[in-house]
Write a protein that holds these residues in place. Structure first.
Motif, PDB file in Angstrom:
ATOM      1  N   THR A 175      -7.188 -10.226 -10.807  1.00  0.00           N
ATOM      2  CA  THR A 175      -8.130 -11.064 -10.086  1.00  0.00           C
ATOM      3  C   THR A 175      -8.887 -10.284  -9.013  1.00  0.00           C
ATOM      4  O   THR A 175     -10.081 -10.523  -8.779  1.00  0.00           O
ATOM      5  N   LEU A 176      -8.240  -9.337  -8.338  1.00  0.00           N
ATOM      6  CA  LEU A 176      -8.921  -8.579  -7.302  1.00  0.00           C
ATOM      7  C   LEU A 176     -10.017  -7.715  -7.902  1.00  0.00           C
ATOM      8  O   LEU A 176     -11.105  -7.591  -7.336  1.00  0.00           O
ATOM      9  N   ALA A 177      -9.743  -7.123  -9.055  1.00  0.00           N
ATOM     10  CA  ALA A 177     -10.755  -6.310  -9.723  1.00  0.00           C
ATOM     11  C   ALA A 177     -11.968  -7.153 -10.097  1.00  0.00           C
ATOM     12  O   ALA A 177     -13.107  -6.682 -10.070  1.00  0.00           O
ATOM     13  N   LEU A 178     -11.727  -8.392 -10.468  1.00  0.00           N
ATOM     14  CA  LEU A 178     -12.828  -9.277 -10.849  1.00  0.00           C
ATOM     15  C   LEU A 178     -13.627  -9.742  -9.633  1.00  0.00           C
ATOM     16  O   LEU A 178     -14.849  -9.869  -9.701  1.00  0.00           O
ATOM     17  N   ARG A 179     -12.931  -9.951  -8.516  1.00  0.00           N
ATOM     18  CA  ARG A 179     -13.594 -10.534  -7.342  1.00  0.00           C
ATOM     19  C   ARG A 179     -14.124  -9.482  -6.375  1.00  0.00           C
ATOM     20  O   ARG A 179     -14.964  -9.783  -5.548  1.00  0.00           O
ATOM     21  N   GLY A 180     -13.582  -8.260  -6.455  1.00  0.00           N
ATOM     22  CA  GLY A 180     -14.084  -7.202  -5.596  1.00  0.00           C
ATOM     23  C   GLY A 180     -13.198  -6.930  -4.407  1.00  0.00           C
ATOM     24  O   GLY A 180     -12.463  -7.801  -3.936  1.00  0.00           O
ATOM     25  N   LEU A 181     -13.279  -5.712  -3.897  1.00  0.00           N
ATOM     26  CA  LEU A 181     -12.411  -5.248  -2.826  1.00  0.00           C
ATOM     27  C   LEU A 181     -12.605  -6.041  -1.535  1.00  0.00           C
ATOM     28  O   LEU A 181     -11.738  -6.013  -0.657  1.00  0.00           O
ATOM     29  N   GLU A 182     -13.706  -6.771  -1.438  1.00  0.00           N
ATOM     30  CA  GLU A 182     -13.932  -7.585  -0.242  1.00  0.00           C
ATOM     31  C   GLU A 182     -12.797  -8.600  -0.029  1.00  0.00           C
ATOM     32  O   GLU A 182     -12.590  -9.076   1.076  1.00  0.00           O
ATOM     33  N   ARG A 183     -12.087  -8.932  -1.096  1.00  0.00           N
ATOM     34  CA  ARG A 183     -10.959  -9.858  -0.997  1.00  0.00           C
ATOM     35  C   ARG A 183      -9.629  -9.097  -0.908  1.00  0.00           C
ATOM     36  O   ARG A 183      -8.571  -9.682  -1.113  1.00  0.00           O
ATOM     37  N   GLY A 184      -9.698  -7.824  -0.606  1.00  0.00           N
ATOM     38  CA  GLY A 184      -8.512  -6.975  -0.631  1.00  0.00           C
ATOM     39  C   GLY A 184      -7.493  -7.233   0.455  1.00  0.00           C
ATOM     40  O   GLY A 184      -6.423  -6.639   0.427  1.00  0.00           O
ATOM     41  N   LEU A 185      -7.790  -8.107   1.419  1.00  0.00           N
ATOM     42  CA  LEU A 185      -6.812  -8.452   2.438  1.00  0.00           C
ATOM     43  C   LEU A 185      -6.130  -9.783   2.145  1.00  0.00           C
ATOM     44  O   LEU A 185      -5.361 -10.275   2.967  1.00  0.00           O
ATOM     45  N   GLU A 186      -6.403 -10.324   0.952  1.00  0.00           N
ATOM     46  CA  GLU A 186      -5.790 -11.577   0.545  1.00  0.00           C
ATOM     47  C   GLU A 186      -4.554 -11.276  -0.294  1.00  0.00           C
ATOM     48  O   GLU A 186      -4.646 -10.679  -1.369  1.00  0.00           O
ATOM     49  N   LEU A 187      -3.402 -11.704   0.156  1.00  0.00           N
ATOM     50  CA  LEU A 187      -2.162 -11.290  -0.501  1.00  0.00           C
ATOM     51  C   LEU A 187      -2.049 -11.823  -1.916  1.00  0.00           C
ATOM     52  O   LEU A 187      -1.401 -11.193  -2.756  1.00  0.00           O
ATOM     53  N   TYR A 188      -2.669 -12.953  -2.223  1.00  0.00           N
ATOM     54  CA  TYR A 188      -2.520 -13.525  -3.551  1.00  0.00           C
ATOM     55  C   TYR A 188      -3.325 -12.784  -4.606  1.00  0.00           C
ATOM     56  O   TYR A 188      -3.232 -13.095  -5.798  1.00  0.00           O
ATOM     57  N   GLU A 189      -4.109 -11.799  -4.187  1.00  0.00           N
ATOM     58  CA  GLU A 189      -4.889 -11.003  -5.125  1.00  0.00           C
ATOM     59  C   GLU A 189      -4.103  -9.846  -5.719  1.00  0.00           C
ATOM     60  O   GLU A 189      -4.603  -9.136  -6.580  1.00  0.00           O
ATOM     61  N   TYR A 190      -2.881  -9.634  -5.243  1.00  0.00           N
ATOM     62  CA  TYR A 190      -2.110  -8.474  -5.669  1.00  0.00           C
ATOM     63  C   TYR A 190      -1.035  -8.839  -6.690  1.00  0.00           C
ATOM     64  O   TYR A 190      -0.513  -9.961  -6.688  1.00  0.00           O
ATOM     65  N   ASP A 191      -0.703  -7.861  -7.510  1.00  0.00           N
ATOM     66  CA  ASP A 191       0.201  -8.094  -8.635  1.00  0.00           C
ATOM     67  C   ASP A 191       1.579  -7.462  -8.460  1.00  0.00           C
ATOM     68  O   ASP A 191       2.532  -7.905  -9.099  1.00  0.00           O
ATOM     69  N   TYR A 192       1.663  -6.427  -7.650  1.00  0.00           N
ATOM     70  CA  TYR A 192       2.929  -5.705  -7.479  1.00  0.00           C
ATOM     71  C   TYR A 192       3.170  -5.505  -5.983  1.00  0.00           C
ATOM     72  O   TYR A 192       2.233  -5.220  -5.235  1.00  0.00           O
ATOM     73  N   TRP A 193       4.447  -5.591  -5.610  1.00  0.00           N
ATOM     74  CA  TRP A 193       4.815  -5.486  -4.199  1.00  0.00           C
ATOM     75  C   TRP A 193       6.016  -4.584  -4.017  1.00  0.00           C
ATOM     76  O   TRP A 193       6.912  -4.547  -4.866  1.00  0.00           O
ATOM     77  N   GLY A 194       6.027  -3.872  -2.893  1.00  0.00           N
ATOM     78  CA  GLY A 194       7.205  -3.118  -2.499  1.00  0.00           C
ATOM     79  C   GLY A 194       8.160  -3.988  -1.713  1.00  0.00           C
ATOM     80  O   GLY A 194       7.896  -5.177  -1.476  1.00  0.00           O
ATOM     81  N   GLN A 195       9.257  -3.375  -1.274  1.00  0.00           N
ATOM     82  CA  GLN A 195      10.313  -4.118  -0.569  1.00  0.00           C
ATOM     83  C   GLN A 195      10.090  -4.160   0.935  1.00  0.00           C
ATOM     84  O   GLN A 195      10.747  -4.933   1.630  1.00  0.00           O
ATOM     85  N   GLY A 196       9.208  -3.325   1.438  1.00  0.00           N
ATOM     86  CA  GLY A 196       8.882  -3.361   2.859  1.00  0.00           C
ATOM     87  C   GLY A 196       9.574  -2.286   3.664  1.00  0.00           C
ATOM     88  O   GLY A 196      10.611  -1.749   3.266  1.00  0.00           O
ATOM     89  N   THR A 197       8.973  -1.992   4.810  1.00  0.00           N
ATOM     90  CA  THR A 197       9.558  -1.065   5.774  1.00  0.00           C
ATOM     91  C   THR A 197       9.285  -1.632   7.162  1.00  0.00           C
ATOM     92  O   THR A 197       8.201  -2.162   7.425  1.00  0.00           O
ATOM     93  N   GLN A 198      10.262  -1.526   8.042  1.00  0.00           N
ATOM     94  CA  GLN A 198      10.181  -2.209   9.330  1.00  0.00           C
ATOM     95  C   GLN A 198       9.585  -1.322  10.414  1.00  0.00           C
ATOM     96  O   GLN A 198       9.962  -0.155  10.560  1.00  0.00           O
ATOM     97  N   VAL A 199       8.690  -1.916  11.179  1.00  0.00           N
ATOM     98  CA  VAL A 199       8.085  -1.244  12.325  1.00  0.00           C
ATOM     99  C   VAL A 199       8.433  -2.036  13.580  1.00  0.00           C
ATOM    100  O   VAL A 199       8.199  -3.239  13.647  1.00  0.00           O
ATOM    101  N   ILE A 200       9.008  -1.340  14.547  1.00  0.00           N
ATOM    102  CA  ILE A 200       9.353  -1.944  15.826  1.00  0.00           C
ATOM    103  C   ILE A 200       8.552  -1.237  16.910  1.00  0.00           C
ATOM    104  O   ILE A 200       8.523  -0.003  16.963  1.00  0.00           O
ATOM    105  N   VAL A 201       7.898  -2.017  17.750  1.00  0.00           N
ATOM    106  CA  VAL A 201       7.116  -1.446  18.848  1.00  0.00           C
ATOM    107  C   VAL A 201       7.639  -2.057  20.137  1.00  0.00           C
ATOM    108  O   VAL A 201       7.428  -3.233  20.418  1.00  0.00           O
TER     109      VAL A 201
END
Length: 132
Positions: free
Chosen positions: A104-130
């Motif tokens: 869907t992101l390829a069809l709609r364009g990178l302008e929607r690249g900050l929308e999480l539902y546009e992505y198909d694969y996810w990592g497990q995450g890494t924690q940042v503490i400030v």
């Protein structure tokens, strides 16, 4: 099976810097784009930055513009997020995501690249503490 592995999260003082890495199990050129998202405790996951696999074009959330830089290294199949001048509001779990080449992101364009539902694969995450 596609795997994304984030690393580089740590605890830093305000004003400090970190570089996060997202290692893909396959060629990053096999994806349309990559994104970085963060989720603070009790808050929704939000898009921070994204990058096109093909031409390296990028987008950033207003909250990180001028402080964060996303990049990719095709030889290492890795996407990076350089984070500078960190503040306590930047703390949270950081996730890497990849968009399929004909999704869907390829069809709609990178302008929607900050929308999480546009992505198909996810990592497990890494924690940042400030914190001071």
């Amino acid at each position: 099976q596609v795997q994304l592995v984030e690393s580089g999260g740590d605890s830093v003082q305000p004003g400090g810097s970190l570089r996060l890495s997202c290692a893909a199990s396959t060629f990053i050129a096999d994806f349309y784009a990559f994104g970085w998202f963060r989720q603070a405790p009790g808050k929704e996951r939000e898009g921070i930055s994204c990058i096109s696999s093909a031409d390296g074009s990028t987008h950033y959330a207003d909250s990180v513009k001028g402080r964060f830089i996303i990049s990719r290294d095709s030889a290492k199949n890795t996407v990076y997020l350089q984070m500078n001048n960190l503040n306590p509001e930047d703390a949270g779990e950081y996730y890497c995501a990849a968009a399929a080449p004909h999704g869907t992101l390829a069809l709609r364009g990178l302008e929607r690249g900050l929308e999480l539902y546009e992505y198909d694969y996810w990592g497990q995450g890494t924690q940042v503490i400030v914190s001071s």
